[in-house]
Design a protein around this motif. Structure first.
Motif, PDB file in Angstrom:
ATOM      1  N   PRO A   4       0.904  -1.257  -0.070  1.00 32.83           N
ATOM      2  CA  PRO A   4       0.042  -0.118   0.158  1.00 32.83           C
ATOM      3  C   PRO A   4       0.828   1.284   0.016  1.00 32.83           C
ATOM      4  CG  PRO A   4       0.062  -1.185   2.098  1.00 32.83           C
ATOM      5  CD  PRO A   4       0.754  -1.929   1.002  1.00 32.83           C
ATOM      6  N   ARG A   5       0.308   2.259  -0.896  1.00 32.98           N
ATOM      7  CA  ARG A   5       1.292   3.488  -0.952  1.00 32.98           C
ATOM      8  C   ARG A   5       1.115   4.156   0.381  1.00 32.98           C
ATOM      9  NH1 ARG A   5       1.028   7.416  -6.155  1.00 32.98           N
ATOM     10  NH2 ARG A   5       2.900   8.240  -5.705  1.00 32.98           N
ATOM     11  N   VAL A   6       2.053   4.764   0.807  1.00 35.51           N
ATOM     12  CA  VAL A   6       2.216   5.692   1.923  1.00 35.51           C
ATOM     13  C   VAL A   6       2.323   7.201   1.594  1.00 35.51           C
ATOM     14  CG1 VAL A   6       3.167   6.167   4.294  1.00 35.51           C
ATOM     15  CG2 VAL A   6       2.850   3.690   3.464  1.00 35.51           C
ATOM     16  N   THR A   7       1.382   7.969   1.910  1.00 32.31           N
ATOM     17  CA  THR A   7       1.645   9.184   1.333  1.00 32.31           C
ATOM     18  C   THR A   7       1.920   9.983   2.773  1.00 32.31           C
ATOM     19  OG1 THR A   7      -0.752   9.593   1.718  1.00 32.31           O
ATOM     20  CG2 THR A   7       0.047   9.052  -0.549  1.00 32.31           C
ATOM     21  N   ASP A   8       2.194  11.397   2.451  1.00 27.38           N
ATOM     22  CA  ASP A   8       2.526  12.409   3.688  1.00 27.38           C
ATOM     23  C   ASP A   8       1.295  13.335   3.599  1.00 27.38           C
ATOM     24  OD1 ASP A   8       5.082  10.937   4.185  1.00 27.38           O
ATOM     25  OD2 ASP A   8       6.037  12.399   2.936  1.00 27.38           O
ATOM     26  N   ALA A   9       0.150  12.824   3.141  1.00 28.50           N
ATOM     27  CA  ALA A   9      -1.283  13.696   3.116  1.00 28.50           C
ATOM     28  C   ALA A   9      -1.388  14.316   4.316  1.00 28.50           C
ATOM     29  CB  ALA A   9      -2.313  13.072   2.561  1.00 28.50           C
ATOM     30  N   GLU A  10      -1.649  15.561   4.505  1.00 27.76           N
ATOM     31  CA  GLU A  10      -2.199  16.196   5.828  1.00 27.76           C
ATOM     32  C   GLU A  10      -3.533  15.963   6.174  1.00 27.76           C
ATOM     33  OE1 GLU A  10      -1.478  20.324   5.627  1.00 27.76           O
ATOM     34  OE2 GLU A  10       0.472  20.153   4.970  1.00 27.76           O
ATOM     35  N   PRO A  11      -3.914  15.717   7.179  1.00 28.64           N
ATOM     36  CA  PRO A  11      -5.336  15.365   7.691  1.00 28.64           C
ATOM     37  C   PRO A  11      -6.132  16.550   7.479  1.00 28.64           C
ATOM     38  CG  PRO A  11      -3.856  15.889   9.543  1.00 28.64           C
ATOM     39  CD  PRO A  11      -3.179  15.966   8.603  1.00 28.64           C
ATOM     40  N   PRO A  12      -7.191  16.303   7.135  1.00 29.95           N
ATOM     41  CA  PRO A  12      -8.494  17.437   6.710  1.00 29.95           C
ATOM     42  C   PRO A  12      -8.321  18.387   8.229  1.00 29.95           C
ATOM     43  CG  PRO A  12      -9.355  15.466   7.197  1.00 29.95           C
ATOM     44  CD  PRO A  12      -8.080  15.070   7.195  1.00 29.95           C
ATOM     45  N   GLN A  13      -8.334  19.886   7.420  1.00 30.23           N
ATOM     46  CA  GLN A  13      -8.348  20.640   8.461  1.00 30.23           C
ATOM     47  C   GLN A  13      -9.983  21.111   9.125  1.00 30.23           C
ATOM     48  OE1 GLN A  13      -6.422  24.050   6.833  1.00 30.23           O
ATOM     49  NE2 GLN A  13      -4.279  23.026   6.984  1.00 30.23           N
ATOM     50  N   GLU A  14     -10.086  21.300  10.096  1.00 29.14           N
ATOM     51  CA  GLU A  14     -11.493  21.534  10.402  1.00 29.14           C
ATOM     52  C   GLU A  14     -11.629  23.078  10.154  1.00 29.14           C
ATOM     53  OE1 GLU A  14     -12.155  20.652  14.622  1.00 29.14           O
ATOM     54  OE2 GLU A  14     -11.048  18.647  14.285  1.00 29.14           O
ATOM     55  N   VAL A  15     -12.985  23.523  10.124  1.00 25.69           N
ATOM     56  CA  VAL A  15     -13.255  24.820   9.628  1.00 25.69           C
ATOM     57  C   VAL A  15     -13.499  25.559  11.109  1.00 25.69           C
ATOM     58  CG1 VAL A  15     -14.959  26.176   8.625  1.00 25.69           C
ATOM     59  CG2 VAL A  15     -14.609  24.164   7.654  1.00 25.69           C
ATOM     60  N   PRO A  16     -12.804  26.706  11.261  1.00 28.00           N
ATOM     61  CA  PRO A  16     -13.036  27.321  12.693  1.00 28.00           C
ATOM     62  C   PRO A  16     -14.492  27.959  12.829  1.00 28.00           C
ATOM     63  CG  PRO A  16     -11.301  28.232  11.169  1.00 28.00           C
ATOM     64  CD  PRO A  16     -11.833  27.245  10.405  1.00 28.00           C
ATOM     65  N   VAL A  17     -14.932  27.789  14.079  1.00 25.29           N
ATOM     66  CA  VAL A  17     -16.229  28.219  14.278  1.00 25.29           C
ATOM     67  C   VAL A  17     -16.466  29.654  14.007  1.00 25.29           C
ATOM     68  CG1 VAL A  17     -17.937  28.398  16.231  1.00 25.29           C
ATOM     69  CG2 VAL A  17     -16.213  26.554  16.222  1.00 25.29           C
ATOM     70  N   ALA A  18     -15.374  30.508  14.297  1.00 20.85           N
ATOM     71  CA  ALA A  18     -15.430  31.980  13.631  1.00 20.85           C
ATOM     72  C   ALA A  18     -15.867  32.191  12.272  1.00 20.85           C
ATOM     73  CB  ALA A  18     -14.326  32.745  14.049  1.00 20.85           C
ATOM     74  N   ARG A  19     -15.300  31.230  11.395  1.00 20.35           N
ATOM     75  CA  ARG A  19     -15.516  31.511   9.903  1.00 20.35           C
ATOM     76  C   ARG A  19     -17.115  31.102   9.572  1.00 20.35           C
ATOM     77  NH1 ARG A  19     -11.373  28.683   5.728  1.00 20.35           N
ATOM     78  NH2 ARG A  19     -10.085  30.619   6.314  1.00 20.35           N
ATOM     79  N   LEU A  20     -17.613  30.086  10.447  1.00 19.26           N
ATOM     80  CA  LEU A  20     -18.730  29.473  10.297  1.00 19.26           C
ATOM     81  C   LEU A  20     -19.749  30.767  10.597  1.00 19.26           C
ATOM     82  CD1 LEU A  20     -18.870  25.869  11.114  1.00 19.26           C
ATOM     83  CD2 LEU A  20     -18.863  26.988   8.729  1.00 19.26           C
ATOM     84  N   VAL A  21     -19.516  31.385  11.600  1.00 20.34           N
ATOM     85  CA  VAL A  21     -20.373  32.525  12.374  1.00 20.34           C
ATOM     86  C   VAL A  21     -20.362  33.547  11.202  1.00 20.34           C
ATOM     87  CG1 VAL A  21     -20.563  34.166  14.167  1.00 20.34           C
ATOM     88  CG2 VAL A  21     -20.060  31.798  14.625  1.00 20.34           C
TER      89      VAL A  21
END
Length: 54
Positions: A4-21
């Motif tokens: 299996p291919r191992v990648t250095d992908a970053e985990p998905p970033q969470e959207v800050p609550v302030a941006r949603l507001v």
């Protein structure tokens, strides 16, 4: 057999609550206000009352 291919992908970033507001204040509130105004103006059409401006 392939490994299996191992990648250095970053985990998905969470959207800050302030941006949603901020998004809700800019887009959601005017949209909701428009929907409320439209429904209020349309109610007399379905209840048998005079429409707006009459």
């Amino acid at each position: 057999m392939t490994q299996p291919r191992v990648t250095d992908a970053e985990p998905p970033q969470e959207v800050p609550v302030a941006r949603l507001v901020l998004f809700w204040l800019i887009a959601g509130v005017p949209l909701a206000w428009g929907v409320v105004q439209t429904v209020l103006k349309a109610l007399p059409l379905f209840t048998g009352g005079a429409g707006p401006g009459h």
